[in-house]
Design a protein around this motif. Sequence first.
Motif, short mmCIF file in Angstrom:
data_model
loop_
_atom_site.label_atom_id
_atom_site.label_comp_id
_atom_site.label_asym_id
_atom_site.label_seq_id
_atom_site.Cartn_x
_atom_site.Cartn_y
_atom_site.Cartn_z
N ALA A 51 -6.34 7.99 6.70
CA ALA A 51 -6.53 6.38 5.99
C ALA A 51 -6.03 5.53 5.11
N VAL A 52 -6.20 3.86 5.74
CA VAL A 52 -5.09 2.81 4.86
C VAL A 52 -5.74 3.19 3.55
N ASP A 53 -6.76 3.33 3.13
CA ASP A 53 -6.95 3.51 1.87
C ASP A 53 -6.29 4.57 0.64
N GLU A 54 -6.24 5.98 1.52
CA GLU A 54 -4.93 6.87 0.82
C GLU A 54 -3.68 6.19 0.72
N VAL A 55 -3.24 5.65 2.24
CA VAL A 55 -1.88 5.37 1.59
C VAL A 55 -1.96 3.88 0.55
N VAL A 56 -2.71 3.35 -0.08
CA VAL A 56 -2.87 2.22 -1.04
C VAL A 56 -2.88 3.55 -2.48
N GLN A 57 -3.60 4.11 -2.39
CA GLN A 57 -3.78 5.33 -3.54
C GLN A 57 -2.80 5.75 -3.61
N THR A 58 -2.02 6.70 -2.26
CA THR A 58 -0.76 7.50 -2.71
C THR A 58 0.24 6.27 -3.55
N VAL A 59 0.54 5.18 -3.12
CA VAL A 59 1.45 4.49 -3.61
C VAL A 59 0.99 4.14 -5.05
N ALA A 60 -0.22 3.74 -5.29
CA ALA A 60 -0.25 3.13 -6.37
C ALA A 60 0.43 3.43 -7.32
N PRO A 61 0.87 4.55 -7.73
CA PRO A 61 1.02 4.96 -9.05
C PRO A 61 2.82 4.75 -9.33
N TRP A 62 3.10 3.91 -8.15
CA TRP A 62 4.38 3.32 -8.20
C TRP A 62 4.54 2.21 -8.45
N LEU A 63 4.07 1.48 -8.03
CA LEU A 63 3.75 0.07 -7.63
C LEU A 63 4.30 -1.06 -8.85
N SER A 64 3.53 -0.69 -10.28
CA SER A 64 4.20 -1.08 -11.15
C SER A 64 5.78 -0.66 -11.62
N THR A 65 6.29 -0.32 -10.71
CA THR A 65 8.07 -0.03 -11.19
C THR A 65 8.93 -0.40 -9.37
N ALA A 66 8.56 -0.76 -8.37
CA ALA A 66 8.90 -0.73 -7.49
C ALA A 66 9.70 -2.35 -7.53
N ASP A 67 11.07 -2.02 -7.21
CA ASP A 67 11.40 -4.07 -6.51
C ASP A 67 10.55 -4.10 -5.31
N GLY A 68 10.07 -3.48 -4.47
CA GLY A 68 9.99 -3.57 -3.33
C GLY A 68 9.05 -2.66 -1.83
N ILE A 69 9.16 -2.90 -0.96
CA ILE A 69 8.12 -1.73 -0.02
C ILE A 69 8.73 -1.59 1.59
N ASP A 95 3.66 -7.92 -6.66
CA ASP A 95 4.29 -8.56 -6.57
C ASP A 95 6.08 -8.56 -5.77
N ALA A 96 6.09 -7.08 -5.59
CA ALA A 96 7.41 -6.83 -5.19
C ALA A 96 7.44 -7.31 -4.16
N ASP A 97 8.42 -7.65 -3.34
CA ASP A 97 8.41 -7.81 -1.90
C ASP A 97 8.21 -6.77 -0.62
N ILE A 98 7.62 -7.38 0.19
CA ILE A 98 7.61 -6.22 1.39
C ILE A 98 8.61 -7.09 2.65
N LEU A 99 9.27 -5.89 3.17
CA LEU A 99 10.06 -5.98 4.15
C LEU A 99 9.88 -5.43 5.03
N VAL A 100 9.27 -5.77 6.96
CA VAL A 100 9.36 -4.66 7.85
C VAL A 100 10.15 -4.74 8.50
N PHE A 101 10.41 -3.32 9.57
CA PHE A 101 11.45 -3.21 10.59
C PHE A 101 10.79 -3.18 11.93
N THR A 102 10.56 -3.69 12.51
CA THR A 102 9.83 -4.09 14.02
C THR A 102 10.62 -3.88 15.09
N GLY A 103 11.27 -2.74 16.17
CA GLY A 103 11.52 -2.68 17.19
C GLY A 103 11.09 -4.29 18.53
#
Length: 217
Positions: A51-69, A95-103
């Motif tokens: 679930a997307v909720d689970e993904v958000v919960q997984t990355v939540a502890p890192w968000l305060s120190t991540a420069d980007g996603i 407020d970290a930047d978000i980069l997406v790769f797509t084909g």
Amino acid sequence: MSTMVNLSRIHFPITTLGPGRRIGIWFQGCSIRCPGCISMDTWVQGRGTTAVDEVVQTVAPWLSTADGITISGGEPFDQREALFDLLVRLRARTDADILVFTGYPWTAICEALATSPSVIDAIVCGPFDIDETQTLALRGSDNQELHLMTPLGRARFASFERRMDERDRSFDVMFDDNGDVWLAGIPARGDFRRLRHILEGGGSTLGTSEDTRFPSL
């Protein structure tokens, strides 16, 4: 009810797919399947369902120190609803930047991006083309385009509007619980072949997830 998404893996930190220390999220499943792709393991549909909720919960502890996603795959735009649900939730938390790769080419995704402005700061789009040259930073082949979508994207990624140099010749090394080793980054042509020769020369073996129909890689 939370949107469901198929994921290959999540890792923090990665440093080779955008500036700074980044959270890497790889989608599972790809309908484009570019010849010569280095990540054939992410092509198969239906693996890693969560679930997307689970993904958000997984990355939540890192968000305060991540420069980007950085979100890659697989093909994120094959799961468009889940992708944008995830992007909106992440944007609300950091407020970290978000980069997406797509084909997908720009013309195939620009309408979808217009309906959700500001959730992606930068996007690298277009299929990997094994017959193209590879001289540009942050791109596997020179037909791919880097679009800077927001002021934050322009501030963070303008420095990648340049030719590839030694700064780009690096990988992040990730270890799974089962002992598999993953490399994150954008390899130059022949990098995996050279790595295999080095390891085999020392008595080790290397199995990769690249599309081996093209031995020139």
